[in-house]
Motif scaffolding. Structure first.
Motif, PDB file in Angstrom:
ATOM      1  N   LEU A   1      -4.693 -10.323  -1.549  1.00  0.00           N
ATOM      2  CA  LEU A   1      -3.956  -9.023  -2.150  1.00  0.00           C
ATOM      3  C   LEU A   1      -2.819  -8.557  -1.462  1.00  0.00           C
ATOM      4  CD1 LEU A   1      -4.299  -7.057  -4.422  1.00  0.00           C
ATOM      5  CD2 LEU A   1      -5.607  -5.511  -2.840  1.00  0.00           C
ATOM      6  N   THR A   2      -1.784  -8.609  -2.095  1.00  0.00           N
ATOM      7  CA  THR A   2      -0.557  -8.345  -1.405  1.00  0.00           C
ATOM      8  C   THR A   2       0.287  -7.196  -1.733  1.00  0.00           C
ATOM      9  OG1 THR A   2       0.571 -10.085  -2.619  1.00  0.00           O
ATOM     10  CG2 THR A   2      -0.151 -10.615  -0.474  1.00  0.00           C
ATOM     11  N   THR A   3      -0.025  -6.867  -3.046  1.00  0.00           N
ATOM     12  CA  THR A   3       0.860  -5.910  -3.948  1.00  0.00           C
ATOM     13  C   THR A   3       0.053  -4.938  -4.676  1.00  0.00           C
ATOM     14  OG1 THR A   3       2.762  -7.413  -3.892  1.00  0.00           O
ATOM     15  CG2 THR A   3       2.800  -5.430  -5.491  1.00  0.00           C
ATOM     16  N   ILE A   4       0.314  -3.563  -4.644  1.00  0.00           N
ATOM     17  CA  ILE A   4      -0.388  -2.566  -5.164  1.00  0.00           C
ATOM     18  C   ILE A   4       0.851  -1.881  -6.314  1.00  0.00           C
ATOM     19  CG2 ILE A   4      -1.824  -0.537  -5.581  1.00  0.00           C
ATOM     20  CD1 ILE A   4      -3.415  -1.750  -3.162  1.00  0.00           C
ATOM     21  N   ILE A   5       0.867  -1.796  -7.432  1.00  0.00           N
ATOM     22  CA  ILE A   5       1.771  -0.853  -7.999  1.00  0.00           C
ATOM     23  C   ILE A   5       1.334   0.178  -8.863  1.00  0.00           C
ATOM     24  CG2 ILE A   5       3.711  -1.175 -10.022  1.00  0.00           C
ATOM     25  CD1 ILE A   5       3.682  -4.166  -9.351  1.00  0.00           C
TER      26      ILE A   5
ATOM     27  N   ASN B   1       2.836  10.501 -11.085  1.00  0.00           N
ATOM     28  CA  ASN B   1       2.313   9.669  -9.855  1.00  0.00           C
ATOM     29  C   ASN B   1       0.885   9.262 -10.277  1.00  0.00           C
ATOM     30  OD1 ASN B   1       4.533  10.390  -7.828  1.00  0.00           O
ATOM     31  ND2 ASN B   1       4.023  12.502  -8.648  1.00  0.00           N
ATOM     32  N   SER B   2       0.422   8.073  -9.361  1.00  0.00           N
ATOM     33  CA  SER B   2      -0.984   7.556  -9.448  1.00  0.00           C
ATOM     34  C   SER B   2      -1.988   8.587  -8.721  1.00  0.00           C
ATOM     35  CB  SER B   2      -0.804   6.106  -9.053  1.00  0.00           C
ATOM     36  OG  SER B   2      -1.980   5.903  -8.701  1.00  0.00           O
ATOM     37  N   ASN B   3      -2.932   8.365  -9.018  1.00  0.00           N
ATOM     38  CA  ASN B   3      -3.891   9.162  -8.382  1.00  0.00           C
ATOM     39  C   ASN B   3      -4.203   8.488  -7.155  1.00  0.00           C
ATOM     40  OD1 ASN B   3      -4.442  10.981 -10.162  1.00  0.00           O
ATOM     41  ND2 ASN B   3      -6.021  10.007 -11.587  1.00  0.00           N
ATOM     42  N   LEU B   4      -4.027   7.213  -6.778  1.00  0.00           N
ATOM     43  CA  LEU B   4      -4.271   6.662  -5.469  1.00  0.00           C
ATOM     44  C   LEU B   4      -3.532   7.198  -4.530  1.00  0.00           C
ATOM     45  CD1 LEU B   4      -3.835   2.719  -6.458  1.00  0.00           C
ATOM     46  CD2 LEU B   4      -5.875   3.866  -5.641  1.00  0.00           C
ATOM     47  N   THR B   5      -4.124   7.362  -3.425  1.00  0.00           N
ATOM     48  CA  THR B   5      -3.579   7.921  -2.243  1.00  0.00           C
ATOM     49  C   THR B   5      -3.169   6.826  -1.262  1.00  0.00           C
ATOM     50  OG1 THR B   5      -5.740   8.504  -1.130  1.00  0.00           O
ATOM     51  CG2 THR B   5      -4.970  10.006  -2.259  1.00  0.00           C
ATOM     52  N   VAL B   6      -2.884   7.380  -0.133  1.00  0.00           N
ATOM     53  CA  VAL B   6      -2.328   6.383   1.051  1.00  0.00           C
ATOM     54  C   VAL B   6      -3.600   5.813   1.697  1.00  0.00           C
ATOM     55  CG1 VAL B   6      -1.131   5.932   3.344  1.00  0.00           C
ATOM     56  CG2 VAL B   6      -0.106   7.424   1.554  1.00  0.00           C
ATOM     57  N   HIS B   7      -4.665   6.611   1.663  1.00  0.00           N
ATOM     58  CA  HIS B   7      -5.739   6.348   2.563  1.00  0.00           C
ATOM     59  C   HIS B   7      -6.547   5.079   1.482  1.00  0.00           C
ATOM     60  CE1 HIS B   7      -9.646   6.392   4.444  1.00  0.00           C
ATOM     61  NE2 HIS B   7     -10.246   6.467   3.287  1.00  0.00           N
ATOM     62  N   ASP B   8      -6.610   5.405  -0.049  1.00  0.00           N
ATOM     63  CA  ASP B   8      -6.991   4.352  -0.995  1.00  0.00           C
ATOM     64  C   ASP B   8      -6.327   3.167  -0.809  1.00  0.00           C
ATOM     65  OD1 ASP B   8      -8.701   6.590  -1.909  1.00  0.00           O
ATOM     66  OD2 ASP B   8      -7.230   7.087  -3.477  1.00  0.00           O
ATOM     67  N   VAL B   9      -4.903   3.172  -0.833  1.00  0.00           N
ATOM     68  CA  VAL B   9      -4.396   2.022  -0.695  1.00  0.00           C
ATOM     69  C   VAL B   9      -4.594   1.085   0.552  1.00  0.00           C
ATOM     70  CG1 VAL B   9      -1.933   0.686  -0.535  1.00  0.00           C
ATOM     71  CG2 VAL B   9      -2.357   2.745  -2.151  1.00  0.00           C
ATOM     72  N   THR B  10      -4.816   1.995   1.696  1.00  0.00           N
ATOM     73  CA  THR B  10      -5.006   1.190   2.922  1.00  0.00           C
ATOM     74  C   THR B  10      -6.332   0.619   3.051  1.00  0.00           C
ATOM     75  OG1 THR B  10      -3.698   2.700   4.128  1.00  0.00           O
ATOM     76  CG2 THR B  10      -5.163   1.560   5.164  1.00  0.00           C
ATOM     77  N   ARG B  11      -7.520   1.372   2.327  1.00  0.00           N
ATOM     78  CA  ARG B  11      -8.914   0.761   2.196  1.00  0.00           C
ATOM     79  C   ARG B  11      -8.765  -0.453   1.176  1.00  0.00           C
ATOM     80  NH1 ARG B  11     -14.254   2.459   1.744  1.00  0.00           N
ATOM     81  NH2 ARG B  11     -13.836   4.743   2.339  1.00  0.00           N
TER      82      ARG B  11
END
Length: 484
Positions: free
Chosen positions: A459-463, A440-450
């Motif tokens: 910016l439309t996609t984060i993988i 799993n990535s270190n990115l959290t839901v909060h990080d992605v939302t930010r």
């Protein structure tokens, strides 16, 4: 009461969609449709109408497991798509793509799963793409290609075959009808455009010049990987038969250096658009006059070998390879470290290269300086990037659409950096940590939302390694209403 910032985050979270999927930089099917999960129900037409893509792959454990359990409870057992096609031959007309990448267990073979695969291959007359990288079933797969496959254009296999099996590959150039007893090489057959051979044996290599000669008018992409028998003279005899190659990939072949590939490329393909090679530790680290200037090159991938070399020599060698692109307008470039699972460190422009292997900052700076006006995709895999280098890429590459790197940066700093890339649409995190059910990535839901809220509206996609996040344009409109 929510503040403007909190309201914007809430609005964005309603529009941010996420799903688990395969690791980036692998062939990806649609994450949770029928073909990718390889599950079918009692009524295949109801669940998966076209049946155009059949896949047997290893997937990251995910939420769809409950759906599999429900199907098993409802219908008594789980059927593979191949079994459905073999029992419902009328559906085979819809099959366009077959991918077999997960090992087939002995119990599955005993239960007829292998027979279902072979039967499906025979029935699928409209097959366009076939991928099979499972060594144990390759002889059966080759023998099953007896029906005429006039539409087959993409062919990738594990090529660890015997001589008798390798000779059957010649038939792919002109597959006979089921009633034909002979296979004349002049017979009109499928026009393969993409051919990929993984771990080819000497037997396969010996028939390859004859095979590609029959494909010389159609073949555009050739890939050979992990061969211990391929030599420069062998490769020369293969490439000399081809004239329309646009994409060439020679990776991890023991006796083939990057210098050999570039020298042969000058002799045969000066109009290449895509090139993948592995830097060889024993090759000359300086630019060779026999190397071409690939003016048409758009995509370049440089793999780093498992065996080590000093940082200074590696850096000078990579820059020598990059010199062939000095007159081209690269649209994508990929640096992939295959030496270990632990990322090497790339320090910022103000630091010094660490001991061991590291991709020095001068390499990144050279690429940015030479191709900043044309680069759309910048992928740095299994390296750690310094924050100032990431900022330099985003600031100077104004056409950048995709950025892939180890995101070992706080979400706040990353958001600030990404705001300098006005056209960035896709961000790929190559960093993984051990987690439940896989990586799993270190990115959290909060990080992605930010990142979605605070960055440019493109910016439309984060993988990440196990999840893909997407956002619709309406998300930005909703967030903007809260923040204005």
């Amino acid at each position: 009461m929510l503040t403007n910032s909190a309201s914007a985050n809430l609005a964005m979270s309603k529009f941010v969609h996420h799903f688990r999927g395969p690791t980036p930089f692998q062939n990806r099917s649609y994450p949770f449709d029928g073909p990718s999960t390889n599950i079918s129900g009692r009524s295949p037409v109801r669940y998966y109408p076209p049946y155009s893509r059949l896949a047997h792959k290893l997937l990251t454990p995910c939420g769809c497991c409950s759906d599999e359990s429900n199907m098993a409870k409802s219908y008594g057992r789980i059927m593979s798509q191949f079994e459905v096609i073999s029992k419902r031959p009328e559906l085979a007309v819809h099959v366009k793509t077959i991918i077999i990448q997960s090992p087939v267990s002995k119990s599955a073979m005993g239960n007829g799963f292998l027979d279902s695969i072979c039967r499906t291959l025979q029935l699928s007359g409209n097959l366009i793409s076939l991928t099979c990288t499972v060594a144990d079933i390759m002889p059966n797969v080759i023998r099953s290609l007896i029906a005429d496959k006039q539409k087959l254009t993409e062919f990738r296999i594990f090529a660890g075959l015997s001589m008798s099996e390798a000779e059957r590959l010649l038939h792919i150039a002109s597959l006979p009808s089921p009633t034909s007893s002979t296979v004349p090489l002049g017979h009109s057959g499928p026009e393969l455009k993409q051919l990929s051979l993984d771990s080819p044996t000497r037997s396969v290599l010996s028939v390859l010049p004859t095979w590609v000669k029959s494909l010389k008018d159609s073949l555009q992409c050739l890939s050979i990987s992990s061969s211990v028998d391929l030599t420069p003279s062998f490769l020369d005899s293969i490439l000399s038969q081809l004239s329309n190659i646009k994409s060439l990939s020679i990776q991890n072949c023991t006796f083939i250096s990057h210098a050999d590939i570039l020298r042969l490329t000058k002799h045969h393909f000066t109009t290449l658009e895509s090139l993948t090679l592995t830097v060889h530790r024993n090759a000359n680290e300086n630019t060779d006059l026999s190397w071409p200037k690939l003016v048409s090159l758009k995509h370049l991938t440089i793999n780093i070998p498992r065996a080590g070399m000093t940082t200074s020599k590696f850096e000078s060698t990579v820059r020598a390879v990059l010199s062939v692109t000095s007159h081209s307008a690269l649209e994508s470039i990929t640096f992939r470290n295959t030496s270990s699972k632990k990322p090497s460190i790339v320090l910022g422009s103000g630091g010094e290269a660490s001991s061991g292997r590291a991709l020095g900052p001068s390499v990144i700076e050279w690429v940015v300086r030479a191709h900043k006006s044309s680069l759309k995709k910048f992928n740095i895999i299994n390296f750690k990037m310094g924050q100032d280098l990431v900022e330099q890429i985003c600031k100077e590459c104004k056409e950048l659409r995709q950025l892939a790197l180890n995101l070992d940066i706080s979400s706040h700093q990353l958001s600030t950096i990404l705001s300098r890339a006005p056209k960035l649409a896709t961000l790929i995190d190559t960093q993984t940590t051990s987690g439940h059910g896989g990586e799993n990535s270190n990115l959290t839901v909060h990080d992605v939302t930010r990142l979605f809220v605070e960055n440019a509206t493109t910016l439309t996609t984060i993988i990440t390694s196990a999840r893909t996040w997407t956002v619709s344009m309406s998300s930005y409109s909703a967030a903007k209403r809260f923040t204005d």
